[in-house]
Design an enzyme around this catalytic site. Structure first.
Site, mmCIF file in Angstrom:
data_model
loop_
_atom_site.group_PDB
_atom_site.id
_atom_site.type_symbol
_atom_site.label_atom_id
_atom_site.label_comp_id
_atom_site.label_asym_id
_atom_site.label_seq_id
_atom_site.Cartn_x
_atom_site.Cartn_y
_atom_site.Cartn_z
ATOM 1 N N ASP A 1 0.817 -1.225 0.000
ATOM 2 C CA ASP A 1 0.000 0.000 0.000
ATOM 3 C C ASP A 1 0.846 1.269 0.000
ATOM 4 O O ASP A 1 0.580 2.217 0.731
ATOM 5 C CB ASP A 1 -0.954 -0.002 1.195
ATOM 6 N N ASP B 1 -0.387 -4.435 -3.772
ATOM 7 C CA ASP B 1 -1.429 -3.410 -3.954
ATOM 8 C C ASP B 1 -0.859 -2.007 -3.767
ATOM 9 O O ASP B 1 -1.487 -1.138 -3.158
ATOM 10 C CB ASP B 1 -2.572 -3.638 -2.954
#
Length: 688
Positions: free
Chosen positions: A518, A545
């Site tokens: 992230d 991600d």
């Protein structure tokens, strides 16, 4: 991302001073750190808020750090002046200070053939299509560097003799200069050559120009030293007899996406096209030759490697061989267009543009009513107004109506920074010569408890830097989250955001954004609020991600660097969009995906439906980019029980070992679909 998402476990990041970029990528020099910015603090402050053409930097070999120069950015940061007379043009072009010089009319050279001796650190740019230099041109002498000549028409020094040996009247001539960018000009009808790059001039990029109606188009070299590095791309060379171009003893000559045209039925007939002379090493790719005689030739001592070119109606010598190609991506990132698209593309976009050099009221532009940007300085050693970035943010007035620049001196600032929504028009930029000089770093993670005992940070709350205000910018910085996963295996919630945005019209330019899971969170203030983000010339580093959120985001001309996880394994996901229905998601455009990870170990992305929201319609498009072998053959995958095939994921015209053909598991856009998935479609009425 939401802490309800399954926690992935991955590698401890390197300490911030190592930036976290794999050594293989750093060694390759792809989009090298520091190549986009090379300004001091005062120059950055002056440039803040300027139009994009006034702060533009070169691509190609002109972008490479060499000879003490960090890329090519011209007069950016110097005063912007508008000139309409020869006296004023010469005054500012030859001055020792940096200038952005806007030519807003036709300037006749006197005497005919005069070449203004341009000094270092200059941008000379035409105002729209108004800037004409008639009867002469520009000369860049030995040691002159960091010069941009852009958006001008330079014409009509012709003296009546076609192959003129008496009048060395070029449009642009350089003898021993370096770091020069010649872009979007119309050069025509000169007595000698249109462009001469001579006497060991190097780190030159020539892009998007029209060269026409001259005996000699473009000569390079004329020295026994093999030192010149030059990039020539997206030029339209037509109705020129020779030197199209001629490249003599160039160390690296990269020619791509040029359109060479010899139109039938005219008085000009080409004698040859691209010529590799002496000990030149030339890579000629994805160019289009129409009607040219001897389109590609080489000396026996030169190396000329061809790939992807198209030859239509040509005849005579068309040669290659003499050695192996060099890899331009070891010096800079680029993505060539398909050769078949080159004629239409170059005809429509080469030459002066009405959008370049047009007047804008900025701090650097003289004129009544111009508002200077307020600048606050930060230095951890106490030599600025503030010692921390957050202290400078706190000093910005609520509702500030115009640009405020926070200029951060080189150093490592271990702090979190939060720009609230009520402080728009804020720019935070490093004042060093490289984006790695100024580092903002912290190590919070989603599952960590806040010091005040009010709970855990959650994913957005873990951000090292949070930008929540519209029309804000980050430039020339490293933003890092160095949360130590190896030391926190018992923690539930390893998401650790480096940079969070939750606003509209956000510019992220010349950054390194580095973390693990992230890294870069791109959100909006609320589901029904817009949030557009434009990321350019940057590195984004992570493994799970690490580009995600519901914002409408463009990642353009950047490098996406894949990292192993904390335990040395390779597996991950680049994107995790959570796009609302009816909006654009994440567009990765003209970028490079690379990193020191195992082949076939990373997905391009997966579909995030926050909280199991079925109304979300995640979108990610990866186009015109170079994909490393790390990308899986089936690059998209499901998340949270939702099938990615029910959402919007696609590729278009990608290259590299990680690219693959269209299939049911690898959707590609059609040409008509791709036409509606350009950068402008993502940004709408906003031009960064």
């Amino acid at each position: 991302m939401s802490s309800t998402r399954r926690t992935a476990r991955h590698r401890k990041p390197q300490r911030v001073l190592a930036i976290g970029v794999p050594l293989a990528l750093a060694a390759s020099g792809v989009l090298a750190y520091g190549s986009v910015f090379g300004l001091g603090e005062e120059e950055r402050a002056a440039a803040a808020g300027a139009p994009s053409w006034a702060t533009a930097a070169a691509d190609g070999f002109a972008s490479v750090d060499a000879l003490g120069q960090n890329g090519t950015y011209g007069g950016r940061g110097g005063r912007t002046v508008t000139v309409k007379t020869l006296a004023d043009l010469e005054k500012y072009a030859t001055a020792p200070e940096p200038y952005v010089i806007v030519v807003a009319g036709t300037i006749d050279m006197a005497p005919v053939g005069k070449e203004i001796k341009v000094a270092s650190d200059k941008t000379i740019i035409g105002s729209g299509t108004l800037g004409h230099i008639v009867g002469g041109g520009f000369f860049l002498g030995r040691g002159v560097h960091n010069v941009i000549i852009r958006n001008l028409t330079i014409r009509d020094s012709y003296q009546g003799v076609w192959n003129d040996k008496e009048h060395d009247f070029d449009a642009i001539q350089m003898d021993g200069a370096h770091h020069v960018w010649i872009d979007h000009n119309d050069l025509r009808h000169t007595a000698d050559g249109l462009i001469d790059v001579r006497k060991d001039s190097t780190n030159v990029t020539v892009s998007w120009n029209r060269l026409s109606n001259a005996n000699k188009a473009f000569g390079i070299g004329w020295t026994q030293n093999v030192v010149t590095d030059i990039t020539i791309h997206h030029n339209w060379i037509r109705e020129t007899e020779q030197r199209n171009p001629s490249t003599d003893n160039a160390a690296h000559a990269h020619l791509y996406n040029n359109f060479m045209e010899d139109a039938p039925g005219t008085s000009v007939t080409s004698s040859y096209g691209n010529y590799a002379r002496g000990k030149t090493r030339m890579l000629l790719e994805n160019s289009y030759f129409q009607g040219m005689n001897n389109p590609a030739i080489r000396d026996a001592t030169a190396a000329l490697v061809q790939r992807g070119n198209i030859f239509s109606g040509t005849k005579g010598r068309n040669e290659s061989g003499g050695g192996t190609a060099f890899d331009p991506r070891k010096f800079y990132g680029y993505t060539p267009d398909a050769a078949g698209a080159v004629p239409a593309l170059v005809k429509s976009q080469a030459g002066p543009r009405g959008s370049l050099g047009t007047a804008t009221a900025t701090a650097a532009t003289a004129g009544a009513g111009a508002t200077a940007a307020r600048t606050l300085t930060v230095a951890k050693d106490g030599t600025g107004q503030y010692r921390t970035v957050q202290a400078a943010v706190n000093a910005v007035p609520v509702g500030n109506p115009s640009r405020v620049v926070i200029s951060v001196k080189p150093g490592t600032y271990r702090e979190t920074v939060d720009v609230p929504a009520n402080k728009p028009h804020l720019t935070i930029q490093g004042s060093g010569t490289s984006r790695k000089d100024t580092v903002i770093v912290y190590g919070n993670a989603a599952g960590m408890r806040k010091p005040d005992g009010s709970g855990t940070y959650g994913t957005p709350g873990s951000a090292t830097v949070a930008i929540r205000s519209d029309d804000s910018q980050l430039r020339n910085l490293t933003v890092s989250n160095d949360f130590d996963e190896a030391a926190n295996q018992a923690l539930n919630g390893h998401q650790a955001v480096a940079l969070l945005t939750t606003a509209d019209r956000i510019v992220l330019d010349g950054l390194i954004v580095t973390g693990d899971q992230d890294t870069l969170e791109l959100e909006t203030a609320a589901k029904d609020k817009p949030g557009r983000v434009h990321v350019t010339n940057s590195y984004i580093v992570g493994n799970v991600d690490f580009i995600f959120g519901r914002a409408t985001a463009v990642i353009d001309r950047s490098v996406i660097t894949l990292k192993k996880r904390w335990n040395g394994t390779s597996a991950g996901y680049i994107t995790a969009p959570s796009t609302p229905a009816g909006r654009k998601g994440i567009l990765i455009h003209r970028s490079t995906v690379d990193g020191d990870v195992a082949a076939g170990s990373f997905h391009l992305g997966r579909n995030w439906h926050p909280g199991g929201d079925p109304a979300a319609d995640p979108q990610a498009t990866v186009r015109d980019s170079v994909l490393s072998a790390a990308i899986k053959r089936t690059p998209w995958t499901d998340m949270g029980g939702f099938s990615w095939k029910d959402d919007r994921f696609a590729e278009y015209m990608n290259t590299g070992p990680g690219a693959g053909p269209k299939s049911t598991d690898r959707p590609h856009l059609t040409d008509s679909q791709a036409a509606s998935q350009e950068v402008a479609d993502w940004l709408g009425d906003w031009t960064p």
